[in-house]
Design an enzyme around this catalytic site. Structure first.
Site, PDB file in Angstrom:
ATOM      1  N   CYS A 173     -17.948  -4.623 -11.003  1.00 27.73           N
ATOM      2  CA  CYS A 173     -18.003  -6.089 -11.032  1.00 27.73           C
ATOM      3  C   CYS A 173     -17.707  -6.705  -9.667  1.00 27.73           C
ATOM      4  CB  CYS A 173     -17.041  -6.630 -12.084  1.00 27.73           C
ATOM      5  SG  CYS A 173     -15.357  -5.998 -11.962  1.00 27.73           S
ATOM      6  N   HIS A 197     -12.830 -13.007 -11.810  1.00 30.81           N
ATOM      7  CA  HIS A 197     -12.333 -12.456 -10.554  1.00 30.81           C
ATOM      8  C   HIS A 197     -12.623 -13.419  -9.407  1.00 30.81           C
ATOM      9  CE1 HIS A 197     -11.571  -8.851 -12.623  1.00 30.81           C
ATOM     10  NE2 HIS A 197     -12.473  -8.044 -12.117  1.00 30.81           N
TER      11      HIS A 197
END
Length: 339
Positions: free
Chosen positions: A128, A241
């Site tokens: 990711c 994130h």
């Protein structure tokens, strides 16, 4: 069009079900596979219920076009032959095959053409944090080649799974109530804390998570000359994130030029108005498929360097959405040929 999800009860598997419905992904039948503890659980997609079946060796993937696999690298390695034996394309969310030279590592906005060549019938979904960074930087790299990257990641609890999110919630309550804080999923207490370790350390002093950023970026951009220095930090955020990225370029690009370049890039939303306190934050970027970029500024000492702040939902674009996009890419371009 028949599809399967391996790991349907996990955080990414659950998000996949939502995204298949939201994007109206075409399929006639859907099979869900999981471990013994998940067997029999029922989940809905497009108004129909589907029960989790036990993942086992055999011919269960015969007649399936795509298998979205999100059950960890051990499961991916063990069952890859079963999944691909009859022509099914395995789109894998684990790290099992990312660096295999016969497995393309694909972010559709960055290196779509790589998906055409998958001799093992496996396409790997990048980590990711790598997806987040390469999508944000590709448009800039196309204008002025990036020579060096310094990146610090600020990774949400959800990157470690649904149980990790639950642990953060429980730790917050325990801390507030003055009770013992229980640590299971992380090296230390995450609530009201930051942990400068994501995954295990390697011999060079960097963690596996940090080295994924190096190796995967090189493979996706097909350029091992880019020098990358990563630091990965776990932060007490449930979802989304963030990354602080410093890039050094061959040719000067001003902050204003960078904003214009990013404004025109696919899947990028520029959120950059510091005077009015506008910049990307996890609370705003969760449950979105776009990558948000802000705090775009020239470096104070290097006129060929830029600094950016990037934020995105790593369960969606960082995993589930990117996986579905890969399948859509293969369908759209008719890249479904058998071996």
């Amino acid at each position: 069009m028949n599809i399967a999800i391996v790991g349907g009860s996990g955080a990414v598997g659950q998000e996949l079900l939502k995204i298949l419905e939201q994007r109206n992904f075409p399929f006639d039948d859907l099979k869900l596979f999981g471990s013994e503890r998940s067997v029999g659980k029922e989940y809905n997609c497009k108004g129909k219920p589907y029960k989790v079946q036990l993942l086992k060796h055999g011919d269960d993937f015969k007649g399936i076009n795509f298998a979205f696999v999100s059950a960890g690298s051990d499961v991916s390695k063990e069952f890859a032959d079963d999944i691909t034996r009859f022509g099914c394309i395995m789109i894998d969310n684990s790290s099992a095959f990312r660096m295999d030279e016969n497995v393309p590592l694909v972010v559709p906005e960055v290196n779509a053409l790589d998906a055409k060549f998958c001799p093992r019938r496996i396409v790997a979904n990048p980590n990711c944090t790598t997806i987040q960074m390469v999508v944000a930087l590709k448009a800039i790299d196309d204008i002025s080649h990036i020579k060096r990257i310094y990146v610090s990641t600020y990774q949400a609890a959800s990157g470690a799974g649904a149980a990790a999110m639950d642990e953060l919630r429980e730790q917050c309550w325990d801390y507030i109530l003055g009770e013992e804080v229980i640590v299971k999923k992380f090296p230390h207490q995450l609530a009201f804390n930051m942990i400068p370790q994501v995954d295990v350390f390697t011999d060079n002093g960097y963690t596996k998570e940090e080295m994924k950023l190096v190796y995967e970026t090189h493979k996706i951009l097909n350029d091992e000359s880019i020098a990358i220095t990563p630091t990965a930090v776990r932060v007490p955020v449930l979802r989304s994130h963030a990354e602080s990225i410093h890039i050094e370029l061959e040719e000067k690009i001003s902050a204003d030029e960078a904003r214009e370049i990013l404004n025109q890039a696919d899947r990028i939303i520029v959120s950059d108005d510091p005077e009015n306190k506008v910049y990307p934050m996890p609370v705003d970027t969760a449950n979105h498929d776009d990558i948000f970029v802000g705090r775009i500024r020239n470096d104070l000492y290097n006129d060929k360097a830029l600094n950016l702040w990037v934020c995105f939902d790593q369960i969606r674009k960082g995993a589930a959405t990117n996986t579905v996009q890969i399948a859509e890419l293969l369908i759209e371009n008719n890249w479904l040929q058998h071996k």
